[in-house]
Motif scaffolding. Structure first.
Motif, short mmCIF file in Angstrom:
data_model
loop_
_atom_site.label_atom_id
_atom_site.label_comp_id
_atom_site.label_asym_id
_atom_site.label_seq_id
_atom_site.Cartn_x
_atom_site.Cartn_y
_atom_site.Cartn_z
N MET A 116 0.87 -1.22 -0.02
CA MET A 116 -0.02 -0.01 0.18
C MET A 116 0.93 1.34 -0.07
SD MET A 116 -2.65 1.38 3.12
CE MET A 116 -4.02 0.27 2.83
N VAL A 117 0.67 2.11 -0.81
CA VAL A 117 1.18 3.55 -0.69
C VAL A 117 0.47 4.37 0.36
CG1 VAL A 117 1.68 5.60 -1.98
CG2 VAL A 117 1.98 3.56 -3.09
N PHE A 118 0.92 5.13 1.08
CA PHE A 118 0.25 5.61 2.34
C PHE A 118 0.93 6.91 2.20
CE2 PHE A 118 3.58 3.98 4.49
CZ PHE A 118 3.76 4.68 5.72
N SER A 140 3.86 0.38 2.22
CA SER A 140 3.88 -0.54 3.47
C SER A 140 4.08 -1.99 3.12
CB SER A 140 2.58 -0.14 4.32
OG SER A 140 1.66 -0.68 3.57
N ALA A 141 4.22 -2.90 3.95
CA ALA A 141 4.45 -4.31 3.46
C ALA A 141 3.12 -4.90 4.08
CB ALA A 141 5.66 -4.94 4.14
N ASN A 142 2.30 -5.70 3.10
CA ASN A 142 1.03 -6.00 3.66
C ASN A 142 1.72 -7.69 4.32
OD1 ASN A 142 -1.15 -7.82 3.82
ND2 ASN A 142 -2.32 -6.38 2.46
N LEU A 143 1.53 -7.65 5.44
CA LEU A 143 2.18 -9.01 5.98
C LEU A 143 1.23 -10.11 6.01
CD1 LEU A 143 4.01 -7.60 9.24
CD2 LEU A 143 4.77 -7.92 6.89
N GLY A 144 -0.08 -9.86 5.44
CA GLY A 144 -0.92 -11.14 4.66
C GLY A 144 -0.43 -11.63 3.59
N PHE A 145 0.43 -10.97 2.80
CA PHE A 145 0.93 -11.65 1.60
C PHE A 145 2.79 -11.78 1.67
CE2 PHE A 145 -2.75 -9.17 -0.03
CZ PHE A 145 -3.52 -10.35 -0.11
#
Length: 197
Positions: free
Chosen positions: A1-3, A17-22
């Motif tokens: 995600m760009v935040f 951000s790193a999506n820790l679901g993936f």
């Protein structure tokens, strides 16, 4: 995600951000946070962190020097096909309990946003329930926490209540809360609407 916009200020550069679901899914959650920091990510987001105490996640985030961008409300009973509860008629109490759980977790872990998952549903009654649950979420969100809704594409999540960006915009208009925003996921939007640009 760009935040960055969640904080309300200008974004000088792209923050990722790193999506820790993936990502880093071979590691326990707290180790994945550190791995994300070592890989150079600016933040993390987590789908369903609830198996780990929020205070433990907060400590891991502080050690890694990373903010927690977002988390989701609990999906419900995935073995029964549930993928969110906020629009699932007959699950009103569970939907509000999921919101309460997510907001309490966000407050302790320091999350910037909570994605309230609509679930698989259809019809006007589901729509009215979704609006009610979102108002409840917005009115009970900790200070500084944004409530998110996200259109999910029907290929990956068949039957999901919120399946296009125009519907999401209508939901925002109906809820009428300043702390409710749309999570615009380019992958889902491309599959729903085509060319994102």
């Amino acid at each position: 995600m760009v935040f960055g916009a969640l904080q309300g200020g200008e974004v000088d550069g792209m923050l990722i951000s790193a999506n820790l679901g993936f990502l880093f899914t071979d590691l326990p959650l707290l180790s994945a946070v550190q791995a994300a920091a070592e890989a150079g990510f600016d933040a993390v987001e987590v789908h369903f962190p609830y198996a780990v105490p929020a205070s433990d996640l907060r400590c891991a985030l502080d050690r890694a020097g990373l903010p927690l961008v977002s988390l989701n409300t609990a999906p419900g009973d995935v073995t029964e096909g549930e993928f969110g509860l906020a629009a699932v008629v007959g699950r009103e109490d569970a939907a509000r309990a999921a919101v309460d759980q997510a907001m309490a977790y966000a407050a302790t872990a320091g999350a910037q946003a909570v994605h309230v998952m609509a679930g698989r549903a259809q019809g006007d009654t589901a729509g009215a329930m979704f609006v009610d649950v979102l108002r409840y979420a917005c009115d009970n969100a900790p200070a500084g926490v944004t409530v998110l809704i996200e259109p999910l594409n029907p290929k990956d999540v068949p039957g999901y209540f919120l399946a296009d960006i125009d519907h999401a915009a209508r939901v925002l208009d109906a809820v009428k809360r300043a702390n409710l925003k749309i999570l615009f996921d380019c992958y889902h939007i491309a599959l729903i609407h085509g060319d994102v640009a």
